[in-house]
Design an enzyme around this catalytic site. Structure first.
Site, PDB file in Angstrom:
ATOM      1  N   LYS A  22     -53.931  -6.282  37.889  1.00 56.57           N
ATOM      2  CA  LYS A  22     -54.709  -5.093  38.251  1.00 56.57           C
ATOM      3  C   LYS A  22     -55.801  -5.451  39.251  1.00 56.57           C
ATOM      4  O   LYS A  22     -56.008  -4.756  40.255  1.00 56.57           O
ATOM      5  CB  LYS A  22     -55.322  -4.479  36.997  1.00 56.57           C
ATOM      6  N   ARG A 116     -62.314  -2.194  32.670  1.00 49.92           N
ATOM      7  CA  ARG A 116     -60.853  -2.178  32.572  1.00 49.92           C
ATOM      8  C   ARG A 116     -60.302  -3.601  32.474  1.00 49.92           C
ATOM      9  O   ARG A 116     -60.749  -4.506  33.180  1.00 49.92           O
ATOM     10  CB  ARG A 116     -60.250  -1.483  33.797  1.00 49.92           C
ATOM     11  N   GLY A 131     -50.788  -0.482  30.239  1.00 49.98           N
ATOM     12  CA  GLY A 131     -51.333   0.070  29.006  1.00 49.98           C
ATOM     13  C   GLY A 131     -51.376  -0.876  27.838  1.00 49.98           C
ATOM     14  O   GLY A 131     -51.656  -0.461  26.715  1.00 49.98           O
ATOM     15  N   THR A 135     -58.978  -0.033  28.205  1.00 48.60           N
ATOM     16  CA  THR A 135     -59.863   0.462  29.250  1.00 48.60           C
ATOM     17  C   THR A 135     -60.939   1.317  28.594  1.00 48.60           C
ATOM     18  O   THR A 135     -60.648   2.090  27.669  1.00 48.60           O
ATOM     19  CB  THR A 135     -59.072   1.304  30.278  1.00 48.60           C
ATOM     20  N   GLN A 182     -65.839  -0.998  37.489  1.00 52.84           N
ATOM     21  CA  GLN A 182     -65.867  -0.138  38.668  1.00 52.84           C
ATOM     22  C   GLN A 182     -66.778   1.055  38.460  1.00 52.84           C
ATOM     23  O   GLN A 182     -66.864   1.596  37.340  1.00 52.84           O
ATOM     24  CB  GLN A 182     -64.451   0.388  38.977  1.00 52.84           C
ATOM     25  N   GLU A 296     -52.347   5.382  40.346  1.00 48.48           N
ATOM     26  CA  GLU A 296     -53.291   6.234  39.624  1.00 48.48           C
ATOM     27  C   GLU A 296     -54.345   6.725  40.614  1.00 48.48           C
ATOM     28  O   GLU A 296     -54.942   5.923  41.341  1.00 48.48           O
ATOM     29  CB  GLU A 296     -53.951   5.450  38.487  1.00 48.48           C
ATOM     30  N   GLN A 308     -55.734   2.560  40.868  1.00 48.46           N
ATOM     31  CA  GLN A 308     -54.745   1.526  40.542  1.00 48.46           C
ATOM     32  C   GLN A 308     -53.461   1.787  41.308  1.00 48.46           C
ATOM     33  O   GLN A 308     -53.121   2.931  41.616  1.00 48.46           O
ATOM     34  CB  GLN A 308     -54.443   1.478  39.043  1.00 48.46           C
ATOM     35  N   ARG A 310     -49.472  -0.152  41.133  1.00 50.49           N
ATOM     36  CA  ARG A 310     -48.637  -1.247  40.624  1.00 50.49           C
ATOM     37  C   ARG A 310     -47.193  -0.993  41.059  1.00 50.49           C
ATOM     38  O   ARG A 310     -46.799   0.154  41.289  1.00 50.49           O
ATOM     39  CB  ARG A 310     -48.722  -1.334  39.100  1.00 50.49           C
ATOM     40  N   HIS A 825      -9.825  -1.888  29.973  1.00 52.85           N
ATOM     41  CA  HIS A 825      -9.336  -2.783  28.927  1.00 52.85           C
ATOM     42  C   HIS A 825      -9.291  -2.157  27.546  1.00 52.85           C
ATOM     43  O   HIS A 825      -8.264  -2.148  26.874  1.00 52.85           O
ATOM     44  CB  HIS A 825     -10.182  -4.058  28.869  1.00 52.85           C
TER      45      HIS A 825
END
Length: 866
Positions: A22, A116, A131, A135, A182, A296, A308, A310, A825
């Site tokens: 992160k 976070r 998750g 946070t 932050q 996010e 964020q 990712r 098969h």
């Protein structure tokens, strides 16, 4: 610059071990021009390590945790709780406290902050860990922020985080936590932006989830979100949810849930202009990171902030194309009954063996069928064939064709087969002589014996040249026109029988019974032959007891010390000499063969001893043969009673003879292929031993992660960048977690099909009927053949079967698979053994629980659960 605390702008791409996933991404985001990221700093993993490194009790608990398995939930919970308590009570190092205070002074202590977690095993390209750690929002004051830094550190050992690491193979003692602090943004709206559609995987469609207030309401599932879809700068879909509540920050700190006024609950969260603006931001971020992103975002004072981003780790890779045109790809694995990923050497061999151009993606192979779908005539023929093989695949292709604008139409191909010819055409005129099959088999076996002799003198570059030459021989055998005609003629005869018997006599799937116990089916013979092995062992209780506890693959050498041990050893060796090159996923040359791991056979042998009387193999075969003969006579007698009955009976008799004489051969070409593959593999493993001695590779299996051409070069030069092996092992681990689609487009869209079925019982699970009859029994959900513990009368439920599963078929009374078609098969062997079977059942191994009683309707194609 302190290594304890870094400002977001100070974070470099190489500092994953310091700031976690992160933190690394936030550092990158803060450098993208035009992207707004709330200002902040990162308490690095050095601070975390400094806080815990001297705590001996913690180290003891970590060692205990490492010894546990995922199933040990209670012990995991107890140890994790103790670890969290220790971390919460540890003093934060004074230099960390000082650095945090300095940054807060710089940004403003009076402001609220989000605290976070950012773990070193988080938000990685191959595992998101989203998750898993905690946070905390709207935290004010130095002391409170320091307290919540400790809480974040402790959250590295929540039960869910510990279990997730276990499931993904991460070492608890090697995963560290940094903490992001932050400046808090108090948004009017927030949510998640996927730069690829999370439902269809279409890379050209962005999907935006949006709600009022803080994003925690969406993440926690407290509220439903508005959903907006954007493609090529246009909003293509809007779904406005009823948003009854939202989470907002409180002035005194923390958060609160508030009811939304009724007149605002159905209001659109973002304006159309804001939706398109956010989509542009998403594409900019995606371009920076070079892959689709899960982002996010929040909107405050008409400014979008990114908190964020990712990588989306669940997307299946797109097969590479040589142009920018639209393409449609279908999975080879679904047709080969092998949807697991294949290692690079395995992919390389299969590509050398096949004549059809194929594309690689996610460790699987795909065929580009765009051209087949472009002209009306070739499309009709192709879809007809796909429908016989896999109805879900055909339906997915029909969905694409109906869009009309995706595939450019081209004129009819004059060389394409005439689509007007139906299944009911009489099978092509071929000489109905059973010795044709015998001659083809003998020729193939002679060729394999010559290969085994000739390859013994080859090594180094000579070996690789020899294998390439022999693969040309293999291709001649695999794609011999005479073989292809026999197989196709037998298939057409079965289709003709089913269609005509239904039309003339009202009898469905008559060919299923007529296909029982046909000669020359190497795969069904393999299942019956293992019953014969069980017969050899059955009189010797000492041997049986020994086999029940055997784990070492050298067990065959130990058998001689027991009464009957030598006979047992010889029987198993004889079996392996004919079938030992087989295994699950056998089209991948790197898979471990039965001859390499004979313990694989032991559970099946013991099942046969437990479930059957002596000599049952011969009785089963003869019973199937008699049932087929009885059905043949019954059909012919009934046909003769009809108008023009003698002619109908004559045509039917010829079709039946074709089925009996030729359909067993269908399994043989693949048997010949895996026979040769095993010979190649044994020779290449000898080269691998030389590479180990030279220090080029660490273990023999390392060569599996090189292509054939790359391996040749390594053998020639004794030079290798071992990082290639390490990277490909990581990629393979990722590919194992991905489920390959039947159909994927060049946009990355996964198009799924569905069965069009009516008048089914409530709760019935639908699939493709491939072997007629109705059977009720206990479901055994088995995903690995080695885990099979069957009793006579069980119904096998699994993802797919290939020839290596055949020995299990003698113990079951019915079959359900997630993958498969009429001529794959499991279907072929089920018909030969007379087992009701339904294949192509989506998520069967999840919907049906092990031990449940189920009823399989093999004629109609559905399953009932009781």
């Amino acid at each position: 610059m302190s290594s304890l605390v870094l400002g977001l702008h100070e974070i470099e791409k190489t500092q994953l071990s310091l700031v976690g996933g992160k933190g690394l991404h936030l550092g990158e985001l803060s450098k993208i021009q035009g992207i707004q990221v709330p200002e902040g700093f990162c308490v690095t993993t050095v601070g975390y390590q400094k806080a815990i490194e001297q705590n001996e009790t913690l180290q003891v608990l970590l060692d205990q945790l490492t010894m546990l398995k995922v199933e040990d939930r209670d012990q995991i919970g107890n140890i994790s709780r103790k670890i969290r308590q220790i971390i919460m009570e540890v003093d934060i190092p004074s230099d960390v406290v000082k650095a945090v205070a300095q940054y807060l002074s710089q940004f403003g202590e009076e402001h609220a902050y989000a605290v976070r977690s950012s773990a070193t095993a988080e938000d990685l390209p191959h595992a998101s860990f989203a998750g898993q750690q905690d946070t905390y929002l709207n935290i004010t004051g130095v002391d409170a922020i320091l307290q919540h830094i400790s809480k974040c550190w402790a959250s590295l050992f929540t039960d869910r985080a510990v279990i997730y690491r276990m499931q993904n193979g991460f070492d608890h003692s090697q995963v560290y936590l940094s903490v992001i602090v932050q400046r808090m943004v108090f948004p009017q709206a927030s949510g998640i932006l996927f730069t690829a559609d999370p439902i269809t995987s279409n890379r050209k469609v962005l999907s935006i989830d949006a709600g009022f207030g803080l994003g925690e309401a969406l993440v926690s599932g407290l509220v439903s979100a508005d959903c907006f879809k954007v493609q090529d700068g246009q909003i293509i879909d809007k779904r406005i949810a009823t948003k009854k509540m939202a989470i907002y920050g409180r002035k005194e700190g923390g958060t609160e849930t508030q009811q939304i006024d009724s007149d605002q609950q159905k209001a659109q969260t973002l304006t159309d202009e804001q939706i398109l603006q956010l989509a542009r931001i998403g594409r900019q971020i995606e371009a920076h990171f070079g892959q689709p992103q899960d982002i996010e975002w929040c909107l405050a004072r008409d400014t979008f902030y990114i908190v964020q981003s990712r990588p989306i780790t669940t997307l299946f890779p797109i097969p590479e194309a040589s142009d920018q045109e639209n393409h449609v790809y279908i999975s080879v694995g679904h047709q080969q009954m092998m949807t697991d990923p294949i290692k690079p050497l395995g992919l390389s061999f299969f590509l050398l063996t096949t004549v059809a151009p194929m594309r690689k993606a996610g460790g699987r192979l795909f065929v580009d069928v765009t051209h087949h779908l472009a002209s009306p005539d070739s499309r009709e023929v192709f879809l007809k064939g796909m429908g016989q093989h896999d109805q879900l695949l055909k339906d997915a292709l029909m969905t694409i064709i109906k869009r009309r604008d995706f595939i450019k139409s081209i004129p009819n191909d004059k060389t394409a087969p005439n689509p007007s010819r139906g299944n009911a055409d009489m099978p092509a005129q071929v000489e109905n002589d059973p010795t044709i099959v015998s001659d083809l088999i003998e020729s193939s076996q002679t060729s394999i014996e010559e290969l085994k002799q000739n390859i013994q003198t080859k090594s180094g570059s000579d070996l690789f040249r020899f294998i390439l030459e022999d693969i040309q021989e293999l291709k001649k055998i695999l794609f011999n026109p005479k073989s292809s005609v026999l197989i196709r003629t037998a298939m057409n005869a079965s289709l003709w029988i089913n269609e005509k018997m239904n039309e003339w006599l009202g009898e469905k799937n008559a060919a299923d019974t007529l296909s029982q116990s046909v000669p020359h089916n190497i795969t069904s013979e393999m299942g019956l032959a293992l019953l014969d092995v069980a017969d050899v062992i059955r009189p010797y209780p000492e041997v049986i007891d020994y086999l029940q506890h055997v784990k070492d693959d050298n067990f065959l050498d130990e058998l001689a010390k027991f009464d009957g041990g030598s006979k047992t050893r010889d029987a198993i060796y004889d079996y392996l000499s004919k079938y030992g090159m087989r295994c699950t996923g056998e089209i991948d040359i790197t898979r471990t063969r039965w001859s390499e791991k004979p313990t694989t056979l032991v559970p099946m042998i013991l099942n046969n001893i437990k479930n059957f009387e002596p000599n049952v193999g011969h009785r089963k075969f003869e019973q199937g043969r008699q049932e087929a003969l009885k059905k043949e006579q019954e059909l012919l007698d009934r046909l003769k009673q009809l108008p023009d009955g003698e002619q109908k009976a004559k045509e039917t008799k010829r079709a039946i003879d074709i089925i009996r004489n030729f359909s067993g051969f269908r399994e043989y070409p693949k048997y010949g292929m895996v026979n040769r593959y095993f010979v190649y593999k044994q020779a290449l493993l000898k080269e691998a031993e030389q590479l180990i001695e030279a220090g080029v590779i660490h273990e023999k299996e390392d060569i599996y992660y090189l292509t054939f051409e790359e391996l040749h070069e390594v053998v020639r030069t004794h030079k290798l960048d071992y990082q290639i092996i390490s990277t490909r092992k990581d990629e393979y681990t990722l590919y194992e977690k991905l489920s390959p689609p039947r159909v994927i487009t060049s946009d990355g869209e996964i198009v799924t099909g569905e069965y069009k079925r009516e008048n089914l019982p409530a709760g019935a699970i639908v699939g493709l009927p491939v072997s007629s009859g109705v059977i009720e029994g206990r479901a055994r959900v088995i995903l690995n053949m080695e885990d099979a513990d069957l009793e006579d009368g069980d119904i096998l439920v699994t993802s797919f079967t290939d020839p290596s599963w055949t020995p299990l078929f003698v113990s079951i009374k019915g079959l359900v698979t997630e993958v498969g078609g009429l001529m794959t098969h499991g279907a072929v062997i089920a018909r030969e053994y007379g087992l009701p079977a339904v294949v192509g059942v989506e998520n069967a191994a999840k919907l049906i629980k092990d031990g449940q009683r189920i009823r399989v309707h093999g004629t109609e194609g559905y399953i009932e659960i009781f």
